[in-house]
Design a protein around this motif. Structure first.
Motif, PDB file in Angstrom:
ATOM      1  N   VAL A  42     -11.268  -1.700  -8.011  1.00  0.00           N
ATOM      2  CA  VAL A  42     -10.211  -2.706  -7.909  1.00  0.00           C
ATOM      3  C   VAL A  42      -8.870  -2.002  -7.808  1.00  0.00           C
ATOM      4  N   GLU A  43      -8.031  -2.525  -6.920  1.00  0.00           N
ATOM      5  CA  GLU A  43      -6.676  -1.987  -6.757  1.00  0.00           C
ATOM      6  C   GLU A  43      -5.687  -3.145  -6.793  1.00  0.00           C
ATOM      7  N   ARG A  44      -4.641  -2.980  -7.578  1.00  0.00           N
ATOM      8  CA  ARG A  44      -3.570  -3.981  -7.654  1.00  0.00           C
ATOM      9  C   ARG A  44      -2.380  -3.472  -6.882  1.00  0.00           C
ATOM     10  N   GLY A  45      -1.804  -4.356  -6.077  1.00  0.00           N
ATOM     11  CA  GLY A  45      -0.584  -4.009  -5.368  1.00  0.00           C
ATOM     12  C   GLY A  45       0.624  -4.486  -6.142  1.00  0.00           C
ATOM     13  N   ALA A  46       1.793  -4.116  -5.652  1.00  0.00           N
ATOM     14  CA  ALA A  46       3.042  -4.587  -6.253  1.00  0.00           C
ATOM     15  C   ALA A  46       3.325  -6.000  -5.739  1.00  0.00           C
ATOM     16  N   PRO A  47       3.950  -6.831  -6.567  1.00  0.00           N
ATOM     17  CA  PRO A  47       4.309  -8.166  -6.079  1.00  0.00           C
ATOM     18  C   PRO A  47       5.157  -8.044  -4.814  1.00  0.00           C
ATOM     19  N   ALA A  48       4.896  -8.886  -3.851  1.00  0.00           N
ATOM     20  CA  ALA A  48       5.631  -8.856  -2.584  1.00  0.00           C
ATOM     21  C   ALA A  48       6.752  -9.881  -2.646  1.00  0.00           C
ATOM     22  N   GLY A  49       7.742  -9.585  -3.443  1.00  0.00           N
ATOM     23  CA  GLY A  49       8.860 -10.507  -3.603  1.00  0.00           C
ATOM     24  C   GLY A  49       9.388 -10.446  -5.018  1.00  0.00           C
ATOM     25  N   SER A  50       9.739 -11.600  -5.533  1.00  0.00           N
ATOM     26  CA  SER A  50      10.334 -11.671  -6.867  1.00  0.00           C
ATOM     27  C   SER A  50       9.298 -11.370  -7.949  1.00  0.00           C
ATOM     28  N   ILE A  51       9.767 -11.354  -9.172  1.00  0.00           N
ATOM     29  CA  ILE A  51       8.877 -11.139 -10.316  1.00  0.00           C
ATOM     30  C   ILE A  51       7.842 -12.264 -10.423  1.00  0.00           C
ATOM     31  N   TYR A  52       8.115 -13.399  -9.771  1.00  0.00           N
ATOM     32  CA  TYR A  52       7.211 -14.553  -9.810  1.00  0.00           C
ATOM     33  C   TYR A  52       6.212 -14.564  -8.649  1.00  0.00           C
ATOM     34  N   ALA A  53       6.358 -13.625  -7.732  1.00  0.00           N
ATOM     35  CA  ALA A  53       5.499 -13.587  -6.548  1.00  0.00           C
ATOM     36  C   ALA A  53       4.055 -13.262  -6.934  1.00  0.00           C
ATOM     37  N   GLY A  54       3.139 -13.703  -6.109  1.00  0.00           N
ATOM     38  CA  GLY A  54       1.732 -13.363  -6.314  1.00  0.00           C
ATOM     39  C   GLY A  54       1.515 -11.862  -6.192  1.00  0.00           C
ATOM     40  N   VAL A  55       0.513 -11.369  -6.878  1.00  0.00           N
ATOM     41  CA  VAL A  55       0.190  -9.942  -6.857  1.00  0.00           C
ATOM     42  C   VAL A  55      -1.037  -9.738  -5.970  1.00  0.00           C
ATOM     43  N   PRO A  56      -0.923  -8.879  -4.964  1.00  0.00           N
ATOM     44  CA  PRO A  56      -2.103  -8.586  -4.147  1.00  0.00           C
ATOM     45  C   PRO A  56      -3.171  -7.882  -4.990  1.00  0.00           C
ATOM     46  N   ILE A  57      -4.402  -8.360  -4.886  1.00  0.00           N
ATOM     47  CA  ILE A  57      -5.526  -7.769  -5.604  1.00  0.00           C
ATOM     48  C   ILE A  57      -6.602  -7.454  -4.586  1.00  0.00           C
ATOM     49  N   ASN A  58      -7.063  -6.216  -4.585  1.00  0.00           N
ATOM     50  CA  ASN A  58      -8.079  -5.788  -3.637  1.00  0.00           C
ATOM     51  C   ASN A  58      -9.341  -5.361  -4.381  1.00  0.00           C
TER      52      ASN A  58
END
Length: 178
Positions: A42-58
């Motif tokens: 599993v790899e977590r990405g950084a939120p693509a936007g504000s602190i409230y943005a969804g977090v990419p999860i792979n």
């Protein structure tokens, strides 16, 4: 249907499948259906936007796979093709590994394997020391919940609600998330 369980560096995905292979492997002369479970990186990405943005999860490459499959010609719920792939080379699984305990009681065998993630990782060729202890402990603690999801999906396959065959006869098919 797809269910996912995520930890820091490992994850488990579970899904229903219907499978027809025109170039059958040993023991796969007819279509099969059932539930597949994979242990994945599993790899977590950084939120693509504000602190409230969804977090990419792979849920990335698999390291271990369990196929709780049965021939479509066997009575519903029969897991006569249950096997596992102890390791992967990249995205490709090793050969099917049929073990007596897995064939005798697939769900109990799976529960036992999930309860000992370090052993599964070692057999998969993953250095268990490189996986955080919290991940191994979390996976072992979540084993009953994961097994319950597998059982629910197996019930759905048995009842005909999951892993449906294609509407028309086809030479090759792979349905499901995994």
């Amino acid at each position: 249907m797809l269910a996912a369980f995520g930890f820091e560096s490992l994850g488990v995905v579970v899904g229903d499948m219907f499978f027809v292979d025109p170039d059958p492997l040993e023991g796969q002369e007819t279509p099969e259906r059932g539930v597949r479970l994979e242990l994945r990186v599993v790899e977590r990405g950084a939120p693509a936007g504000s602190i409230y943005a969804g977090v990419p999860i792979n849920f990335g490459r698999p390291v271990w796979r369990v196929d709780l499959f049965g021939s479509t010609e066997s009575p519903a719920g029969t897991l006569d093709r249950a096997h596992h792939h102890p390791r992967f080379k990249g995205w490709e699984p090793s050969h099917r590994n049929f073990v007596p305990e897995l064939s005798a009681d697939p769900v109990s065998w799976l529960a036992g394997e999930l309860a000992d993630p370090a052993a599964v990782l070692t057999r998969a060729g993953v250095n268990a020391d490189e996986v955080p202890e919290a991940d191994k402990a979390g996976l072992a603690a979540a084993a009953p919940e994961i097994v319950a999801a597998v059982k629910r999906m197996l019930d759905g396959v048995r009842d005909g609600d999951l892993a449906p065959a294609p509407a028309e006869q086809v030479a090759a098919a792979r349905t499901g998330w995994l």
